[in-house]
Scaffold this motif. Structure first.
Motif, PDB file in Angstrom:
ATOM      1  N   CYS A 121      -4.694  -5.627  14.656  1.00  0.00           N
ATOM      2  CA  CYS A 121      -5.895  -5.137  13.989  1.00  0.00           C
ATOM      3  C   CYS A 121      -6.856  -4.609  15.055  1.00  0.00           C
ATOM      4  O   CYS A 121      -7.284  -5.361  15.940  1.00  0.00           O
ATOM      5  N   CYS A 122      -7.180  -3.332  14.975  1.00  0.00           N
ATOM      6  CA  CYS A 122      -7.969  -2.664  16.035  1.00  0.00           C
ATOM      7  C   CYS A 122      -9.458  -2.940  15.856  1.00  0.00           C
ATOM      8  O   CYS A 122     -10.259  -2.030  15.596  1.00  0.00           O
ATOM      9  N   ASP A 123      -9.857  -4.195  16.033  1.00  0.00           N
ATOM     10  CA  ASP A 123     -11.236  -4.610  15.766  1.00  0.00           C
ATOM     11  C   ASP A 123     -12.096  -4.728  17.019  1.00  0.00           C
ATOM     12  O   ASP A 123     -13.224  -5.233  16.956  1.00  0.00           O
ATOM     13  N   ASP A 124     -11.593  -4.254  18.171  1.00  0.00           N
ATOM     14  CA  ASP A 124     -12.364  -4.332  19.418  1.00  0.00           C
ATOM     15  C   ASP A 124     -13.009  -2.978  19.697  1.00  0.00           C
ATOM     16  O   ASP A 124     -12.327  -1.991  19.993  1.00  0.00           O
ATOM     17  N   LEU A 125     -14.334  -2.925  19.613  1.00  0.00           N
ATOM     18  CA  LEU A 125     -15.067  -1.680  19.852  1.00  0.00           C
ATOM     19  C   LEU A 125     -15.631  -1.599  21.263  1.00  0.00           C
ATOM     20  O   LEU A 125     -16.121  -0.541  21.659  1.00  0.00           O
ATOM     21  N   ASP A 126     -15.567  -2.684  22.014  1.00  0.00           N
ATOM     22  CA  ASP A 126     -16.153  -2.716  23.345  1.00  0.00           C
ATOM     23  C   ASP A 126     -15.140  -2.391  24.441  1.00  0.00           C
ATOM     24  O   ASP A 126     -15.458  -1.708  25.408  1.00  0.00           O
ATOM     25  N   LYS A 176     -10.209   0.526   9.653  1.00  0.00           N
ATOM     26  CA  LYS A 176      -8.760   0.357   9.729  1.00  0.00           C
ATOM     27  C   LYS A 176      -8.396  -1.105   9.960  1.00  0.00           C
ATOM     28  O   LYS A 176      -7.432  -1.620   9.373  1.00  0.00           O
ATOM     29  N   ALA A 177      -9.177  -1.790  10.810  1.00  0.00           N
ATOM     30  CA  ALA A 177      -8.899  -3.194  11.110  1.00  0.00           C
ATOM     31  C   ALA A 177      -9.028  -4.058   9.862  1.00  0.00           C
ATOM     32  O   ALA A 177      -8.163  -4.889   9.566  1.00  0.00           O
ATOM     33  N   ASN A 178     -10.117  -3.860   9.120  1.00  0.00           N
ATOM     34  CA  ASN A 178     -10.332  -4.663   7.912  1.00  0.00           C
ATOM     35  C   ASN A 178      -9.261  -4.397   6.860  1.00  0.00           C
ATOM     36  O   ASN A 178      -8.821  -5.310   6.148  1.00  0.00           O
ATOM     37  N   ALA A 179      -8.829  -3.136   6.764  1.00  0.00           N
ATOM     38  CA  ALA A 179      -7.763  -2.808   5.814  1.00  0.00           C
ATOM     39  C   ALA A 179      -6.465  -3.509   6.206  1.00  0.00           C
ATOM     40  O   ALA A 179      -5.718  -3.985   5.336  1.00  0.00           O
ATOM     41  N   PHE A 213       5.314   1.422  18.798  1.00  0.00           N
ATOM     42  CA  PHE A 213       4.831   1.779  20.137  1.00  0.00           C
ATOM     43  C   PHE A 213       3.324   2.027  20.158  1.00  0.00           C
ATOM     44  O   PHE A 213       2.559   1.205  20.652  1.00  0.00           O
ATOM     45  N   ASP A 214       2.890   3.167  19.607  1.00  0.00           N
ATOM     46  CA  ASP A 214       1.469   3.533  19.653  1.00  0.00           C
ATOM     47  C   ASP A 214       0.628   2.548  18.850  1.00  0.00           C
ATOM     48  O   ASP A 214       0.867   2.323  17.667  1.00  0.00           O
ATOM     49  N   GLY A 215      -0.355   1.956  19.498  1.00  0.00           N
ATOM     50  CA  GLY A 215      -1.236   1.005  18.831  1.00  0.00           C
ATOM     51  C   GLY A 215      -0.675  -0.398  18.753  1.00  0.00           C
ATOM     52  O   GLY A 215      -1.359  -1.301  18.267  1.00  0.00           O
ATOM     53  N   THR A 216       0.558  -0.585  19.246  1.00  0.00           N
ATOM     54  CA  THR A 216       1.173  -1.911  19.257  1.00  0.00           C
ATOM     55  C   THR A 216       1.491  -2.350  20.676  1.00  0.00           C
ATOM     56  O   THR A 216       1.187  -3.473  21.071  1.00  0.00           O
ATOM     57  N   VAL A 227      -3.175  -9.880  14.233  1.00  0.00           N
ATOM     58  CA  VAL A 227      -3.522 -10.031  15.639  1.00  0.00           C
ATOM     59  C   VAL A 227      -4.879  -9.374  15.854  1.00  0.00           C
ATOM     60  O   VAL A 227      -5.027  -8.162  15.648  1.00  0.00           O
ATOM     61  N   SER A 228      -5.867 -10.152  16.258  1.00  0.00           N
ATOM     62  CA  SER A 228      -7.194  -9.611  16.536  1.00  0.00           C
ATOM     63  C   SER A 228      -7.276  -9.193  18.003  1.00  0.00           C
ATOM     64  O   SER A 228      -7.215 -10.034  18.899  1.00  0.00           O
TER      65      SER A 228
END
Length: 415
Positions: free
Chosen positions: A358-363, A371-374, A129-132, A387-388
């Motif tokens: 992968c939480c790679d969006d900072l904008d 965390k995303a890179n890991a 759920f959270d983050g997905t 998933v980017s």
């Protein structure tokens, strides 16, 4: 008797419609016949078969006025999977690996001639759920934020010492990055104790009110509306192809149910699994549920006891106990979902896939590049599909939602 009256009325309406259609066709034919007859000159001798010829002309004319309709082209299930995937996954870029892999997968497993065909009753997908499906960090998990609100901002509630200490640890984590040992366990216990005695309806109403508060990091977004729109499309796409979707969350089950209630996520309450707290009958007091019998005077209330955290291997255990079959698709975003992902793709009798966000969006989102890179590295090591959020999604919360200027990267939760 009431059903017979309803059926009689329906047949009366059908009879009236049929009579009206018959009258209309008769009038049309008579009009057309008269028109044909009048077109002949009075002086011309009318042959004996004039009426028959005219009727033939009428039939031919009517036939010419009826447009020919082409038989609809029926798509196979596999072809439909491709067509619906391209149309339904509109918030995904065409280059997104998830979109490409999922459409290809769906085309394969819905094709009855394919060796990878999956029968409908085994099309099971599990989602964290959270983050997905839903925003994970603003500044932390929904239920972490709920506890802070309950303890420090709810004037109608007088928190216990342990609850205050736990809520303060959340604040310290959010504001100072200060981590605490056993924090997830303490939070689960504090959530259970701070809402003890509430009926499930009262607890739900409390959360519905909390959902109306604004998200601190975003413009135009409420607490209860922080859904990842591209992921909602994934759920809808799976359901359109006869998948049964389960939410398998680390958050409190009742809280997740209330978030899902009145939301765009169309998943029944019975298909939501999460961390569990006790429920008891109002007359039960300290008597064990093995010996107490529910009475007509009882109400069900929250019992105040934390029972079981639903993360890591416990997610796999919950799937086995509550679903009863191995899923073929898994969606998660942290290593607490790793057991669920590995269980899905390990020795599965059916073709299976595991996806990790992968939480790679900072904008547009409170992302975290470390965390995303890991997670990208973990995907490469475990054959998960990454998933980017930055590159694969055309939007996250919708174009009307913007991240507030000056908001720093969210601190990583201690789960």
């Amino acid at each position: 008797m009431e059903r017979e009256n309803s059926t009689s009325i329906v047949w009366k309406y059908i009879a009236i419609v049929l009579i009206a259609v018959t009258i209309a066709l008769t009038v049309a034919m008579v009009t057309l016949i008269n028109s044909k007859l009048k077109s002949r000159t009075v002086a011309e001798e009318t042959p004996a078969n004039t009426i028959e010829e005219t009727m033939a002309e009428v039939v031919e004319t009517i036939g010419e006025t009826v447009p020919e309709t082409e038989a609809p082209v029926e798509l196979s299930a596999a072809e439909m999977a491709v067509e619906t995937g391209n149309s339904m996954l509109s918030y995904w870029t065409d280059s997104a690996l998830t979109k490409q892999q999922l459409i290809s997968y769906m085309s394969d497993i819905t094709d009855e001639s394919s060796p990878n065909f999956i029968p409908v009753d085994r099309r099971i997908a599990v989602f964290d759920f959270d983050g997905t499906l839903f925003c994970e960090t603003d500044p932390n998990y929904f239920w972490y934020n709920l506890l802070v609100y309950r303890v420090f901002e709810d004037d109608c509630y007088r928190a216990k010492k342990f609850e205050k200490a736990t809520a303060q640890k959340i604040v310290d984590l959010n504001e100072k990055g200060k981590k605490a040992n056993n924090l997830p366990m303490d939070i689960a216990k504090s959530i259970a104790s701070s809402f003890a005695g509430m009926t499930l309806e009262e607890f739900d109403a409390y959360i519905q009110n909390y959902k109306q508060l604004p998200m601190p990091s975003y413009n135009g977004l409420l607490r209860g509306d922080a859904w990842y729109l591209p992921m909602l499309q994934i759920v809808e796409y799976l359901q359109a192809n006869d998948f049964t979707v389960y939410v398998v969350s680390g958050s409190d089950r009742f809280i997740v149910r209330s978030i899902v209630k009145n939301s765009p996520l169309n998943v029944p309450m019975r298909q939501i699994i999460g961390t569990d707290e006790s429920v008891v009958a109002t007359g039960q007091e300290d008597e064990d549920g093995l010996s107490y019998t529910f009475t007509g005077k009882d109400k069900i209330v929250l019992g105040g006891q934390f029972l079981r955290g639903n993360v890591n291997m416990n997610k796999t255990t919950a799937i086995i106990q509550e679903i009863g079959v191995q899923p073929v698709l898994s969606f998660g975003n942290t290593m607490s979902d790793a057991s669920m992902a590995m269980y899905t793709i390990t020795e599965n009798p059916y073709k299976s896939l595991a996806f990790m966000l992968c939480c790679d969006d900072l904008d547009r989102e409170n992302g975290n590049l470390d965390k995303a890179n890991a997670m990208y590295q973990s995907c490469a090591e475990n054959n998960w599909i990454p998933v980017s959020m930055k590159n694969d999604w055309t939007t996250i919360y919708g174009d009307s939602v913007t991240k507030k200027v000056g908001v720093d990267e969210a601190l990583a939760p201690a789960a």
